[in-house]
Design a protein around this motif. Structure first.
Motif, PDB file in Angstrom:
ATOM      1  N   UNK A 162       0.672  -1.278   0.012  1.00 55.54           N
ATOM      2  CA  UNK A 162      -0.005  -0.050  -0.116  1.00 55.54           C
ATOM      3  C   UNK A 162       0.794   1.190  -0.009  1.00 55.54           C
ATOM      4  N   UNK A 163       1.877   1.182   0.569  1.00 61.42           N
ATOM      5  CA  UNK A 163       2.815   2.432   0.728  1.00 61.42           C
ATOM      6  C   UNK A 163       3.455   2.689  -0.786  1.00 61.42           C
ATOM      7  N   UNK A 164       3.565   1.926  -1.623  1.00 62.47           N
ATOM      8  CA  UNK A 164       4.094   2.122  -3.010  1.00 62.47           C
ATOM      9  C   UNK A 164       3.099   2.529  -3.747  1.00 62.47           C
ATOM     10  N   UNK A 165       1.812   1.900  -3.751  1.00 65.36           N
ATOM     11  CA  UNK A 165       0.777   2.185  -4.409  1.00 65.36           C
ATOM     12  C   UNK A 165       0.283   3.677  -4.062  1.00 65.36           C
ATOM     13  N   UNK A 166       0.562   4.223  -2.973  1.00 67.42           N
ATOM     14  CA  UNK A 166       0.240   5.496  -2.519  1.00 67.42           C
ATOM     15  C   UNK A 166       1.326   6.695  -2.802  1.00 67.42           C
ATOM     16  N   UNK A 167       2.395   6.053  -3.043  1.00 68.29           N
ATOM     17  CA  UNK A 167       3.526   7.010  -2.957  1.00 68.29           C
ATOM     18  C   UNK A 167       3.494   8.026  -4.150  1.00 68.29           C
ATOM     19  N   UNK A 168       3.957   9.057  -3.752  1.00 66.20           N
ATOM     20  CA  UNK A 168       3.717  10.132  -4.854  1.00 66.20           C
ATOM     21  C   UNK A 168       5.220  10.279  -5.465  1.00 66.20           C
ATOM     22  N   UNK A 169       5.295  10.483  -6.691  1.00 64.43           N
ATOM     23  CA  UNK A 169       6.417  10.728  -7.537  1.00 64.43           C
ATOM     24  C   UNK A 169       6.598  11.641  -8.582  1.00 64.43           C
ATOM     25  N   UNK A 170       7.449  12.480  -8.635  1.00 62.91           N
ATOM     26  CA  UNK A 170       7.444  13.507  -9.889  1.00 62.91           C
ATOM     27  C   UNK A 170       7.399  12.739 -10.938  1.00 62.91           C
ATOM     28  N   UNK A 171       6.717  13.225 -11.974  1.00 63.42           N
ATOM     29  CA  UNK A 171       6.406  12.611 -13.452  1.00 63.42           C
ATOM     30  C   UNK A 171       7.967  12.292 -13.951  1.00 63.42           C
ATOM     31  N   UNK A 172       8.933  13.236 -13.745  1.00 66.24           N
ATOM     32  CA  UNK A 172      10.247  13.103 -14.557  1.00 66.24           C
ATOM     33  C   UNK A 172      11.076  12.118 -13.709  1.00 66.24           C
ATOM     34  N   UNK A 173      10.538  11.554 -12.491  1.00 67.12           N
ATOM     35  CA  UNK A 173      11.542  10.723 -11.793  1.00 67.12           C
ATOM     36  C   UNK A 173      10.997   9.112 -12.308  1.00 67.12           C
ATOM     37  N   UNK A 174       9.860   9.086 -12.830  1.00 65.37           N
ATOM     38  CA  UNK A 174       9.281   7.870 -13.163  1.00 65.37           C
ATOM     39  C   UNK A 174      10.231   7.142 -14.528  1.00 65.37           C
ATOM     40  N   UNK A 175      10.534   5.976 -14.132  1.00 63.83           N
ATOM     41  CA  UNK A 175      11.092   5.200 -15.117  1.00 63.83           C
ATOM     42  C   UNK A 175      10.565   5.083 -16.381  1.00 63.83           C
ATOM     43  N   UNK A 176      11.377   5.306 -17.374  1.00 58.72           N
ATOM     44  CA  UNK A 176      10.918   5.426 -18.803  1.00 58.72           C
ATOM     45  C   UNK A 176      10.322   4.062 -18.980  1.00 58.72           C
ATOM     46  N   UNK A 177       9.126   4.032 -19.911  1.00 52.84           N
ATOM     47  CA  UNK A 177       8.454   3.164 -20.216  1.00 52.84           C
ATOM     48  C   UNK A 177       9.192   2.323 -21.303  1.00 52.84           C
ATOM     49  N   UNK A 178       9.521   0.814 -20.954  1.00 49.65           N
ATOM     50  CA  UNK A 178      10.155   0.129 -21.904  1.00 49.65           C
ATOM     51  C   UNK A 178       9.399  -0.832 -22.751  1.00 49.65           C
ATOM     52  N   UNK A 179       9.678  -1.126 -23.874  1.00 47.04           N
ATOM     53  CA  UNK A 179       8.635  -1.990 -24.682  1.00 47.04           C
ATOM     54  C   UNK A 179       9.312  -3.266 -24.548  1.00 47.04           C
ATOM     55  N   UNK A 180       8.313  -4.335 -24.822  1.00 46.76           N
ATOM     56  CA  UNK A 180       8.613  -5.455 -24.567  1.00 46.76           C
ATOM     57  C   UNK A 180       8.300  -6.232 -25.763  1.00 46.76           C
ATOM     58  N   UNK A 181       9.359  -6.422 -26.725  1.00 42.24           N
ATOM     59  CA  UNK A 181       8.801  -6.966 -27.893  1.00 42.24           C
ATOM     60  C   UNK A 181       8.513  -8.472 -27.905  1.00 42.24           C
ATOM     61  N   UNK A 182       7.781  -8.944 -28.809  1.00 38.36           N
ATOM     62  CA  UNK A 182       7.529 -10.403 -28.818  1.00 38.36           C
ATOM     63  C   UNK A 182       8.629 -11.293 -28.504  1.00 38.36           C
ATOM     64  N   UNK A 183       8.689 -12.505 -28.064  1.00 41.09           N
ATOM     65  CA  UNK A 183       9.825 -13.257 -27.888  1.00 41.09           C
ATOM     66  C   UNK A 183      10.712 -13.478 -29.204  1.00 41.09           C
TER      67      UNK A 183
END
Ligand code: ADP
Ligand code: MG
Length: 568
Positions: A162-183
């Protein structure tokens, strides 16, 4: 107040990875996450037990190669999912479980539903982790999806306190979205194909075994081409059924014991030499049988028996290259060979024996007559889900699959309770892709009891699943009404053999009355036929057809008692 922006980003991220469905039961601390997932475009299906939700998610993963997501609450919620994760892992099916968990600052001092969830999940998963901060969630979600689908597929678990689900993070600090190509597709070594083709071309009694790995691999066209162009006999495993149609003349299911016992070379396409295939050992196989093993999992090679050729690759390219090599040699296994003659003679004899049993309409009914009638009435392209002991085993031989991934059953783990969840996933898959295709869920009465309340889920989402319960009042076999009455009158119900312990003639079909619908209770073939025809007309509601059979009905005599065989 929760920072829903954070959750929104999480949900959007899951969507961007190409996942579509979330199966679960919501509650603290994942209520907001469930809502955000829905807002982000994921379809959320609420279940009645997390275990069934996890069965649905993994069947969806098997059918589509995209893992279904399971969302569950902390502690008991996650523990209900564990059985589902184990089943996915053992079946090699992809699933992603996201579990809410107790806030980190309540851990160790008796937090609400506190439980070591990552540790509890680890033995059942390829990947189990708790993202160390909200900012790192994208990294872990991508990794979980990648591990669930790459190599041998399986389960992945992400723990969300619950602590992580409610944590506030500034947008720029969120890790970049990585793609997951098909295997990546793994190609075989050419010299191994050459070796395999040589061995097969020189075999006197060759056999192809088609497993559910070939179904998951989407290798049906290639496997069919190999079988048709070489004229080699094939045997499907339970969920390998349909990769090549069961009705094809090369299918030797009706001579299974003989085919396994006498073959001198086996080409194993996506099936493990585990209990289901009798470990590849005598007395079920020749001592010197040469196995050509094709599997994408290197660690599976030589398991239980040293393979003559071990090809670690995807089945698609392997069968394509083998077909080419056979064509170059103008190889064709002779229809008039003594092997084909033996197989055909045995298959014919077994078909006749089964055909005779399926003619008997005296009451109470037997399994074979009931299944013959079902097979004659259901559309040929139906997806069949099945569980139960005799119900599943006999049903497998009587209900044909003409298409790949059209059979979902208790699988490698032999799990009871999977039917309704699998059927829900299959029905969603049909709704999205083949709206006219039907899902038929054939359940033993005991098996149905494990997840029977999911009928409410089917009703809520208007899924026209046809549940046929083959009711023998018990596990393996049951008692008749009179005997059970005498036992109960004498107050000895607890003395009844554990397997014959279920209530006689339970009216499971009355569950439909909870939804203002009528179920079907059948004891005769005309009643069953009428019920199946009527259920096939339903387009937005499940049906239950409760079919009474002889409590002592059994399988035809088997040459081997497979479960009591020992390797020692
Ligand atoms: P069955 O129950 O039909 O006997 P198993 O589940 O025992 O099948 O075995 C399936 C096997 O298929 C697993 O060992 C898995 O690693 C393998 N597999 C899955 N996908 C592929 C693929 N694309 N190519 C090759 N092997 C695969
Ligand atoms: Mg039963």
């Amino acid at each position: 107040m929760r920072d829903s922006k954070q959750l929104e980003a999480f949900a959007v991220f899951v969507v961007e990875l190409g996942l579509e469905y979330v199966f679960g039961i919501t509650g603290h601390p994942v209520i907001e996450l469930a809502m955000e997932m829905q807002t982000a475009g994921l379809q959320y299906l609420g279940f009645r037990n997390e275990q069934a939700a996890c069965y649905a998610a993994q069947a969806y993963g098997y059918l589509t190669r995209k893992p279904g997501v399971v969302l569950c609450v902390s502690g008991p919620g996650l523990l209900h999912v564990v059985g589902g994760m184990a089943n996915a892992q053992v079946n090699c099916w992809p699933v992603l479980v996201i579990g809410g968990s107790c806030p980190q600052d309540h851990e160790g001092i008796g937090g609400f539903q506190e439980w070591p969830q990552v540790e509890s999940s680890r033995p059942y998963c390829k990947y189990a982790a708790r993202p160390p901060s909200a900012a790192l969630i994208p990294v872990h979600v991508e990794k979980a999806v990648r591990l669930a689908t790459y190599g041998r597929p399986g389960a992945a678990y992400l723990d969300m306190p619950a602590t992580i689900l409610t944590q506030r993070v500034a947008g720029k600090k969120v890790a970049k979205i990585l793609r997951c190509p098909p295997p990546p597709l793994i190609y075989p070594q050419p010299q191994l194909i050459e070796q395999a083709v040589n061995i097969l071309a020189n075999a006197k009694k060759p056999l192809i075994i088609v497993g559910k790995g070939a179904a998951y691999a989407r290798a049906e066209k290639g496997v069919q081409d190999l079988v048709y162009s070489t004229n080699l006999p094939f045997l499907p495993t339970p969920m390998g059924k349909g990769v090549v149609p069961d009705t094809d003349e090369h299918c030797v299911s009706s001579a299974r014991t003989l085919a396994l016992q006498q073959s001198d070379v086996v080409l194993l396409l996506g099936a493990r030499l585990n209990w289901m295939l009798h470990f590849g050992q005598p007395p079920r196989y020749q001592k010197n049988v040469k196995v050509i093993q094709v599997d994408l999992c290197a660690e599976e090679m030589h398991n239980s028996l040293q393979a003559a050729v071990a090809i670690q690759a995807d089945i698609g390219p392997v069968v394509h290259q083998m077909s080419q090599a056979f064509k170059n040699r103008k190889f064709n296994f002779s229809q008039t060979s003594s092997w084909w003659k033996e197989l055909r003679a045995k298959a014919e004899k077994n078909k006749q024996a089964v055909g005779a049993m399926a003619q008997v309409t005296s009451l109470p009914l037997n399994y074979y007559t009931v299944f013959k009638s079902i097979e004659d009435l259901i559309p040929n392209d139906s997806i069949i889900c099945s569980e139960g002991a005799n119900t599943m085993d006999i049903g497998r031989t009587m209900l044909f699959n003409r298409l790949p991934r059209h059979r979902l059953d208790a699988g490698t783990f032999g799990t009871m309770g999977v039917g309704p969840g699998f059927a829900i996933a299959a029905a969603l898959y049909c709704k999205d892709n083949y709206p006219k295709k039907r899902v038929i869920c054939v359940e033993g009465d005991s098996a149905f009891g494990f997840s029977g309340m999911e009928v409410e889920t089917m009703f809520r989402y208007k899924l026209p699943i046809i549940i046929i319960i083959i009711n023998n009042n018990g596990i393996y076999s049951g008692l008749d009404k009179e005997t059970m009455r005498q036992i109960q009158d004498a107050g000895e119900a607890t003395q009844v053999t554990p397997t014959r312990s279920l209530t006689v003639e339970t009216h499971y079909e009355k569950i439909m009355e909870m939804f203002g619908k009528k179920g079907h209770f059948c004891s005769t073939i005309p009643e069953l036929e009428k019920a199946v025809k009527s259920a096939l007309k339903e387009t937005d509601s499940p049906s239950i057809i409760n079919t009474m059979i002889d409590p002592l009905a059994d399988r035809k005599t088997q040459s081997f008692n497979w479960l009591t065989e020992s390797k020692l």
